[in-house]
Design an enzyme around this catalytic site. Structure first.
Site, PDB file in Angstrom:
ATOM      1  N   GLU A 107      41.912  34.227  46.020  1.00 44.57           N
ATOM      2  CA  GLU A 107      42.427  35.592  46.393  1.00 44.57           C
ATOM      3  C   GLU A 107      42.950  36.045  44.994  1.00 44.57           C
ATOM      4  OE1 GLU A 107      43.353  38.283  47.725  1.00 44.57           O
ATOM      5  OE2 GLU A 107      43.746  37.911  49.889  1.00 44.57           O
ATOM      6  N   ASP A 108      42.982  37.438  44.689  1.00 41.27           N
ATOM      7  CA  ASP A 108      43.540  37.845  43.412  1.00 41.27           C
ATOM      8  C   ASP A 108      45.094  37.758  43.342  1.00 41.27           C
ATOM      9  OD1 ASP A 108      44.160  39.800  45.297  1.00 41.27           O
ATOM     10  OD2 ASP A 108      43.273  41.458  44.018  1.00 41.27           O
ATOM     11  N   ASP A 111      50.996  39.050  47.815  1.00 41.91           N
ATOM     12  CA  ASP A 111      52.394  39.793  47.756  1.00 41.91           C
ATOM     13  C   ASP A 111      53.194  39.452  49.022  1.00 41.91           C
ATOM     14  OD1 ASP A 111      54.194  41.605  47.090  1.00 41.91           O
ATOM     15  OD2 ASP A 111      52.893  43.407  47.370  1.00 41.91           O
ATOM     16  N   PHE A 160      53.836  46.295  39.453  1.00 37.21           N
ATOM     17  CA  PHE A 160      52.516  46.327  39.698  1.00 37.21           C
ATOM     18  C   PHE A 160      51.392  45.810  38.666  1.00 37.21           C
ATOM     19  CE2 PHE A 160      48.745  48.899  40.654  1.00 37.21           C
ATOM     20  CZ  PHE A 160      48.345  48.569  41.992  1.00 37.21           C
ATOM     21  N   ARG A 173      40.148  47.268  36.471  1.00 35.49           N
ATOM     22  CA  ARG A 173      39.576  45.924  36.948  1.00 35.49           C
ATOM     23  C   ARG A 173      38.915  45.253  35.872  1.00 35.49           C
ATOM     24  NH1 ARG A 173      39.790  45.335  42.534  1.00 35.49           N
ATOM     25  NH2 ARG A 173      39.342  47.105  43.819  1.00 35.49           N
TER      26      ARG A 173
HETATM   27  P1  IMP Z   1      49.369  41.594  50.593  1.00 35.25           P
HETATM   28  O1  IMP Z   1      48.875  41.726  51.791  1.00 35.25           O
HETATM   29  O2  IMP Z   1      50.782  42.367  50.755  1.00 35.25           O
HETATM   30  O3  IMP Z   1      49.840  40.199  50.178  1.00 35.25           O
HETATM   31  O4  IMP Z   1      48.691  42.182  49.294  1.00 35.25           O
HETATM   32  C1  IMP Z   1      47.765  41.647  48.815  1.00 35.25           C
HETATM   33  C2  IMP Z   1      46.640  42.657  48.226  1.00 35.25           C
HETATM   34  O5  IMP Z   1      47.281  43.702  47.787  1.00 35.25           O
HETATM   35  C3  IMP Z   1      46.215  42.144  47.200  1.00 35.25           C
HETATM   36  O6  IMP Z   1      44.851  41.517  47.602  1.00 35.25           O
HETATM   37  C4  IMP Z   1      45.824  43.550  46.132  1.00 35.25           C
HETATM   38  O7  IMP Z   1      44.639  43.971  46.763  1.00 35.25           O
HETATM   39  C5  IMP Z   1      46.940  44.380  46.552  1.00 35.25           C
HETATM   40  N1  IMP Z   1      47.944  44.105  45.575  1.00 35.25           N
HETATM   41  C6  IMP Z   1      49.269  43.439  45.744  1.00 35.25           C
HETATM   42  N2  IMP Z   1      50.086  43.803  44.626  1.00 35.25           N
HETATM   43  C7  IMP Z   1      49.266  44.307  43.826  1.00 35.25           C
HETATM   44  C8  IMP Z   1      49.344  44.519  42.351  1.00 35.25           C
HETATM   45  O8  IMP Z   1      50.643  44.561  41.788  1.00 35.25           O
HETATM   46  N3  IMP Z   1      48.239  45.031  41.507  1.00 35.25           N
HETATM   47  C9  IMP Z   1      46.842  45.309  42.298  1.00 35.25           C
HETATM   48  N4  IMP Z   1      46.681  44.951  43.742  1.00 35.25           N
HETATM   49  C10 IMP Z   1      47.908  44.445  44.353  1.00 35.25           C
HETATM   50 MG    MG Z   2      43.581  46.473  45.536  1.00 35.33          MG
END
Ligand code: IMP
Ligand code: MG
Length: 184
Positions: A107-108, A111, A160, A173
């Site tokens: 995963e990238d 959050d 962010f 990206r």
């Molecule tokens: P989660 O489901 O809240 O854990 O969010 C995960 C997804 O939200 C990641 O795979 C990203 O695509 C996006 N995301 C969350 N925080 C950031 C950020 O700071 N920059 C860019 N994308 C983010």
């Molecule tokens: Mg995204």
């Protein structure tokens, strides 16, 4: 140009603070790759990248894992503007069965952990022998999801971030570093 942590860089007319530069990323991935290599030696490793955000992290990480491995990808779309319902939609799935194999999901960023939970539930139905998670970034907000992640490259402040695969509205990206837009 050397993108050092703390440096301010102009991106698209806006100021971005470098959090992790190419040198830090490369050094960290070398360590992580070796760790993964040690743990998966002799196993049947399938590295599964979550598109689009993980594509750069995954391509660099696998080159630090010196054992035979297979690569696959899947794509999910999460609707950030609809946090309340938290819909995560599978846009396309992997192309090979992973039953009985050792899956490492890449995963990238984690959050809230909502996307990750959704993905783990989906992958478990494919009955891999083992299922672990590697993430480039772990945000402080994701404390409840800590136990779901096995390998974290960097802890990420509650800002962010863009670059090295991560986007803002589809852009940035391709930045060779991980950075945060300055609040104005
Ligand atoms: P989660 O489901 O809240 O854990 O969010 C995960 C997804 O939200 C990641 O795979 C990203 O695509 C996006 N995301 C969350 N925080 C950031 C950020 O700071 N920059 C860019 N994308 C983010
Ligand atoms: Mg995204």
């Amino acid at each position: 140009m050397a993108y050092k942590p703390g440096a301010m860089v102009k991106v698209d007319g806006r100021s971005v603070e470098v959090l992790f530069g190419p040198a830090e990323i490369n050094a960290r991935l070398q360590v992580l790759g070796r760790e993964i290599e040690t743990q998966y030696r002799g196993r049947d490793l399938v590295v599964v990248g979550v598109l689009k955000g993980a594509f750069i992290f995954m391509s660099d990480l696998v080159r630090h894992i010196g054992i035979p491995l297979a690569c696959d990808f899947l794509r999910v779309a999460s609707y950030d503007h609809d946090q309340s319902t938290g819909i995560v939609r599978m846009e396309f799935d992997m192309t090979q069965p992973v039953e009985g194999k050792d899956v490492l999901l890449v995963e990238d960023i984690v959050d809230s952990g909502r996307t990750l939970r959704h993905l783990l539930a989906h992958l478990k139905t494919k009955q891999p022998r083992s299922l672990k998670v590697a993430t480039l970034l772990f945000k402080e907000t994701g404390a409840k999801s800590r136990g779901l992640v096995d390998y974290t490259a960097f802890e990420c402040p509650q800002r962010f971030v863009v670059g090295y695969g991560l986007d803002s509205e589809g852009l940035y990206r391709s930045l060779p570093f991980i950075g945060a837009f300055q609040e104005v």
